[in-house]
Motif scaffolding. Structure first.
Motif, mmCIF file in Angstrom:
data_model
loop_
_atom_site.group_PDB
_atom_site.id
_atom_site.type_symbol
_atom_site.label_atom_id
_atom_site.label_comp_id
_atom_site.label_asym_id
_atom_site.label_seq_id
_atom_site.Cartn_x
_atom_site.Cartn_y
_atom_site.Cartn_z
ATOM 1 N N ASP A 289 32.432 33.740 85.273
ATOM 2 C CA ASP A 289 31.621 32.777 84.518
ATOM 3 C C ASP A 289 31.649 31.459 85.265
ATOM 4 O O ASP A 289 32.715 30.881 85.481
ATOM 5 C CB ASP A 289 32.173 32.600 83.105
ATOM 6 C CG ASP A 289 32.117 33.886 82.285
ATOM 7 O OD1 ASP A 289 31.426 34.829 82.719
ATOM 8 O OD2 ASP A 289 32.778 33.947 81.229
ATOM 9 N N GLN A 292 27.687 26.982 82.039
ATOM 10 C CA GLN A 292 27.216 27.157 80.663
ATOM 11 C C GLN A 292 26.004 26.277 80.403
ATOM 12 O O GLN A 292 26.006 25.089 80.736
ATOM 13 C CB GLN A 292 28.325 26.830 79.658
ATOM 14 C CG GLN A 292 27.930 27.111 78.202
ATOM 15 C CD GLN A 292 29.049 26.800 77.228
ATOM 16 O OE1 GLN A 292 29.758 25.812 77.394
ATOM 17 N NE2 GLN A 292 29.219 27.632 76.211
ATOM 18 N N ARG A 320 24.183 35.468 80.302
ATOM 19 C CA ARG A 320 24.621 36.098 79.058
ATOM 20 C C ARG A 320 24.513 35.087 77.920
ATOM 21 O O ARG A 320 25.064 33.984 78.004
ATOM 22 C CB ARG A 320 26.071 36.561 79.198
ATOM 23 C CG ARG A 320 26.611 37.277 77.955
ATOM 24 C CD ARG A 320 28.081 37.652 78.115
ATOM 25 N NE ARG A 320 28.954 36.490 78.111
ATOM 26 C CZ ARG A 320 29.709 36.120 79.142
ATOM 27 N NH1 ARG A 320 29.674 36.796 80.285
ATOM 28 N NH2 ARG A 320 30.479 35.043 79.048
ATOM 29 N N SER A 322 25.515 33.463 74.680
ATOM 30 C CA SER A 322 26.760 33.388 73.922
ATOM 31 C C SER A 322 26.502 33.183 72.438
ATOM 32 O O SER A 322 27.224 33.722 71.599
ATOM 33 C CB SER A 322 27.625 32.237 74.452
ATOM 34 O OG SER A 322 27.849 32.377 75.836
ATOM 35 N N MET A 328 25.801 31.723 79.077
ATOM 36 C CA MET A 328 26.763 31.626 80.166
ATOM 37 C C MET A 328 26.199 32.311 81.404
ATOM 38 O O MET A 328 25.800 33.463 81.373
ATOM 39 C CB MET A 328 28.091 32.281 79.782
ATOM 40 C CG MET A 328 29.127 32.267 80.890
ATOM 41 S SD MET A 328 29.646 30.589 81.355
ATOM 42 C CE MET A 328 30.544 30.104 79.880
ATOM 43 N N VAL A 330 26.710 34.090 84.779
ATOM 44 C CA VAL A 330 27.763 34.931 85.343
ATOM 45 C C VAL A 330 27.373 35.306 86.775
ATOM 46 O O VAL A 330 26.249 35.725 87.039
ATOM 47 C CB VAL A 330 27.971 36.206 84.494
ATOM 48 C CG1 VAL A 330 29.091 37.060 85.077
ATOM 49 C CG2 VAL A 330 28.263 35.845 83.042
ATOM 50 N N THR A 332 27.692 37.925 89.576
ATOM 51 C CA THR A 332 27.977 39.357 89.586
ATOM 52 C C THR A 332 28.282 39.898 90.977
ATOM 53 O O THR A 332 28.800 41.004 91.099
ATOM 54 C CB THR A 332 26.785 40.131 89.007
ATOM 55 O OG1 THR A 332 25.602 39.837 89.784
ATOM 56 C CG2 THR A 332 26.543 39.734 87.557
#
Length: 373
Positions: A289, A292, A320, A322, A328, A330, A332
């Motif tokens: 993460d 935000q 993602r 929240s 958030m 992320v 990968t």
């Protein structure tokens, strides 16, 4: 004491018997001489008998031998022999060190070490001069139990060198290259020196302690950014970005915020764009993460959704959600630097009952540093 007691007891018995016989049977002088000789012969035989008895009663006691520490008595050769601790002790040396047996002991050296055993009278195998940066060796005489023989005194073990040096084939101490011997001893780069080493850091970093590298914040130390630019520090460097990032048809409406004032000109475009910057190290572990995004205002009965609108063609990121007001970002896939990724993170706000929908974009610049620290 036993033989003396027996002798006294036998003597007393022999003396009493002739006395009794003298009283019962008087004899002549010749007979008395023969009798005395018989007594002497009897006494001599009795003493020999006692000696044989005492000798037969003696028991052989066990004989014990003691050697100095590091030696063991060899019964066959009747002498103290050195114990090879390198063979008898499986954990004599730890940490990958090599075990070297000595007379009466042992010592441990790195696997790359060389031990030279030579006689004083022998000539060196080569006449080439030894390398530079040499230090004299301290010879260690070999011991043989509690004794030293001339041949033992003549043999030397050249193993005592100053810290950072090791014996070479010329019987001199040469420098140990710690940079080759210990992988990863420095966070970035190791520089070998005679008897030691030092760690150095790349441009944009400074040495923290003896081995670690710490990023230099050039924006605080002083950068070359112009007055109409803002300095952004990242791992290993800095960049200058325009204080006014807005482009037509947008105008600057706040710090790092651009708004579109013309409805006709901004048709199909987000009404606001907010600019943000962040930096990460190269090769960061994933998933991670990293950022935000959050709505600054919440209206009743409004529903918010978040997505990556642009800049994720390689699929390195995922957004993602929240909650209804935040999402958030992320990472990968690991990112290698130096590189810059520009992502448009979109928030769509809508109310189905009112047929209302609005969008806003956060333009995030992710700067990946050139190193993993």
């Amino acid at each position: 004491m036993l033989s003396q007691q027996k002798s006294r007891r036998r003597s007393s018995d022999s003396a009493s018997v002739p006395a009794a016989r003298a009283e019962l049977h008087p004899v002549s002088s010749d007979s008395a001489g023969v009798l005395n000789r018989m007594k002497s012969l009897q006494l001599l035989l009795h003493v020999r008998f006692l000696v044989v008895m005492v000798t037969a009663q003696q028991v052989d006691l066990p004989v014990t031998y003691s050697c100095t520490e590091g030696y063991k008595f060899n019964v066959a050769e009747q002498e103290c022999k050195d114990i090879n601790e390198c063979e008898t002790m499986s954990d004599a040396c730890k940490g990958g060190m090599g075990c070297i047996n000595l007379y009466g002991g042992y010592f441990c050296l790195p696997q790359s070490a060389q031990i030279i055993i030579t006689d004083r009278d022998e000539e060196p195998a080569t006449t080439q001069p030894p390398p530079l940066h040499l230090a004299p060796l301290l010879a260690v005489p070999a011991h043989h139990g509690n004794r030293q023989t001339p041949s033992n005194q003549a043999r030397l073990i050249s193993a005592q060198c100053p810290i950072g040096f090791i014996a070479d084939r010329f019987n001199y101490c040469t420098d140990v290259d710690e940079c080759l011997l210990f992988s990863g001893i420095c966070q970035w780069q190791c520089v070998n020196q005679p008897g030691s080493f030092r760690c150095v850091c790349p441009e944009g970093y400074q040495l923290q302690g003896p081995r670690l590298c710490q990023d230099i914040n050039e924006c605080e130390a002083g950068s070359n950014c112009h007055d109409d630019q803002v300095c952004w520090n990242y791992f290993g460097g800095y960049r200058c970005y325009p204080r006014n990032p807005c482009h037509e048809p947008y105008v600057q409406s706040g710090e790092s915020r651009c708004s579109c004032q013309s409805l006709s000109a901004c048709r199909g475009l987000p009404p606001t764009i907010v600019y943000k910057y962040m930096s990460i190290t190269s090769g960061r572990s994933v998933p991670a993460d990293i950022f935000q995004i959050q709505a600054t205002s919440v209206l009743p009965n409004m529903h918010n959704t978040f997505r990556i609108k642009a800049g994720n063609e390689g699929g390195q990121f995922f957004l993602r959600q929240s909650s209804n007001v935040s999402g958030m970002l992320v990472m990968t896939r690991p990112l290698a630097g130096p590189r810059e990724h520009i992502l448009d993170l979109e928030m769509v706000t809508q109310n189905s009952a009112l047929s209302y929908q609005s969008t806003s974009v956060l333009r995030l610049t992710v700067i990946v540093g050139p190193y993993t620290f």
